[in-house]
Structure formats: structure tokens, C-alpha cells
Design an enzyme around this catalytic site. Structure first.
Site, PDB file in Angstrom:
ATOM      1  CB  SER A 173     -30.676 -93.045   0.531  1.00  0.00           C
ATOM      2  OG  SER A 173     -31.860 -92.665   1.228  1.00  0.00           O
ATOM      3  CE1 TYR A 175     -32.159 -91.158  -4.345  1.00  0.00           C
ATOM      4  CE2 TYR A 175     -32.965 -91.745  -2.164  1.00  0.00           C
ATOM      5  CZ  TYR A 175     -32.029 -91.112  -2.969  1.00  0.00           C
ATOM      6  OH  TYR A 175     -30.974 -90.441  -2.392  1.00  0.00           O
TER       7      TYR A 175
END
Length: 248
Positions: free
Chosen positions: A134, A147
Site C-alpha cells: 500500500s 496497517y
């Protein structure tokens, strides 16, 4: 449509999700043979355009059984994509419960490790593995600490696997920015996909030079590039696909 000589056997973990469905459709259209690995609920909710195998990346035995089923289908695998992961809730890291942190790390980092390790013995020579990170792995934003840490770990895993598996297998990473899929509501297998988005989409759009969020198809193209022999001299690399919001 690819030629028969170009066709590869490609397993897509998380292939029933928003980006996964676009990746599978793109690969099938290009002439590749595809198998989808995903949660049973995801396979039921979105029937993939390819054969499916049930798997839960939170369970090492489940990963083992799924890879055994894949081995029964194919003698070897030319390409593997790991799209499985999730990122809710959005909250300050200092307020994140240890159980929530562990869950995010398990679903994004440990699951990637388990699946990649399990499929490596099946990979054909000159095979290609694509892991999904990401933009948050480097372009860290408030509220996404667990995350971001897990996805930064995925990049480190990919680079380590790339070094350790060369020259037989290539390992690269695609790091998307904001993509409009069910991931924003918790993920295909973890939400009803009708929940309110967990991220401030409009505010984030204002930070993207190309002035739009990504579509799943925007991510599918770079993934296919890394799977095919067009990228044969690339390993240990990260493709940042974010409309210009992060430029390393």
C-alpha cells in the site's frame, strides 16, 4: 488475447475481492490460466471467472490444504498474486488495542508470509510472485498505523524473498493508493460491502494530482506486467500506483 506460448498458470489469492476480480478478468482475457484462492464467503458472493479454492490466510493449516489442492490441479505455478488483506478500523495507533493490531498484522503480513512460503515449492523456473502492499507503507497517514506497519513489512518480505529466490523466481510488489472497492468498508470477506467508507474519500481525492481515485483496472495492469515476461529483469521492486499522490 495472449498466444498459447505466452499463457501462464497464475494463482490469485484474494481473487474474489474488488481488485482481485479485475486482475482475474484481465489475466483470463490475456490468455492465462487462472485459479482463485479466497474465503468461502467471498467465492460465494462473487463467483470468480476462474476455478476457486477456499482458503483462510489466518489459518496455516487452511493455507497448507489450499496449496495442496492447487498442486493437485497444476504440476507447477508460473505466477502468484497475493491480494488478501484488510485495514479497518481507522484509529490513532496509541488507541489501537493490541488484539486489533495483532489481527491487522496477521491478515496482511503473517498471511502474506504463510502463503508465499507455501507456494514457493510449486513455482516454476522463471516464475513471478507479486505481493500487494500500500502507499501507506511509506506515505504514512494518521489513523492507519497498524496497517501501514504491516504493509511496510510486506515490502520487506518481498525484497527478502526476491534475494533468496533469485534467479529462479522473481518477487515484486505493487503498492496502490486509494482504490474505490469494498476494501474501504472493511473488505469483501469481512463486510457487507454497503457499510460507510472507513476513510475520508473526498479529502483524499483532493491530494491526488490525477484528480480521481484508482479503479481496480488501474491496479490490474501493473500486476499483469510484473507477472509476464515483459518484466523479466525486475525483482525486489515496488510499483507505486497512486495517481501521483506519493512520489518516492
Amino acid at each position: 488475447m495472449g498466444t498459447t506460448a505466452d499463457a501462464r498458470r497464475i494463482a490469485v489469492l484474494g481473487g474474489a475481492g474488488g481488485i482481485g476480480r479485475a486482475v482475474v478478468a484481465d489475466l483470463v482475457l490475456a490468455g492465462h490460466e487462472v485459479v482463485v484462492l479466497d474465503l468461502a464467503v467471498s467465492l460465494d458472493r462473487h463467483k470468480p471467472a476462474a476455478p476457486g479454492i477456499e482458503v483462510d490466510i489466518l489459518s496455516e493449516p487452511s493455507v497448507t490444504v489450499a496449496m495442496e489442492a492447487l498442486a493437485d490441479r497444476w504440476p507447477s505455478v508460473d505466477g502468484f498474486v497475493n491480494l488478501a488483506g484488510y485495514g479497518r478500523p481507522v484509529e490513532p495507533l496509541a488507541e489501537t488495542a493490541s488484539e486489533q493490531f495483532d489481527d491487522i498484522v496477521a491478515g496482511n503480513l503473517r498471511g502474506t508470509f504463510l502463503a508465499t512460503k507455501a507456494i514457493l515449492p510449486m513455482m516454476a523456473d522463471q516464475g513471478s510472485i507479486v505481493l500487494i502492499a500500500s502507499g501507506l507503507a511509506q506515505f504514512v497517514r494518521p489513523g492507519h498505523g497498524a496497517y501501514a506497519a504491516a504493509k511496510a513489512g510486506v515490502i520487506a518480505l518481498a525484497k527478502t524473498f526476491a534475494l533468496e529466490c533469485a534467479p529462479r523466481v522473481r518477487v515484486n510488489t505493487v503498492a496502490p493508493g486509494l482504490v474505490q472497492t469494498a476494501f474501504l468498508t472493511g473488505g469483501t470477506g469481512r463486510s457487507e460491502e454497503t457499510d460507510e467508507s472507513s476513510v475520508p474519500v473526498e479529502a483524499l481525492l483532493a491530494t491526488i494530482p490525477l484528480q480521481r481515485h484508482a479503479t481496480p483496472e488501474d491496479i490490474a495492469g501493473p500486476i499483469r506486467f510484473l507477472l509476464e515476461l515483459s518484466s523479466a529483469f525486475m525483482t525486489g521492486q515496488v510499483l507505486w500506483v497512486n495517481g501521483g499522490s506519493y512520489m518516492p
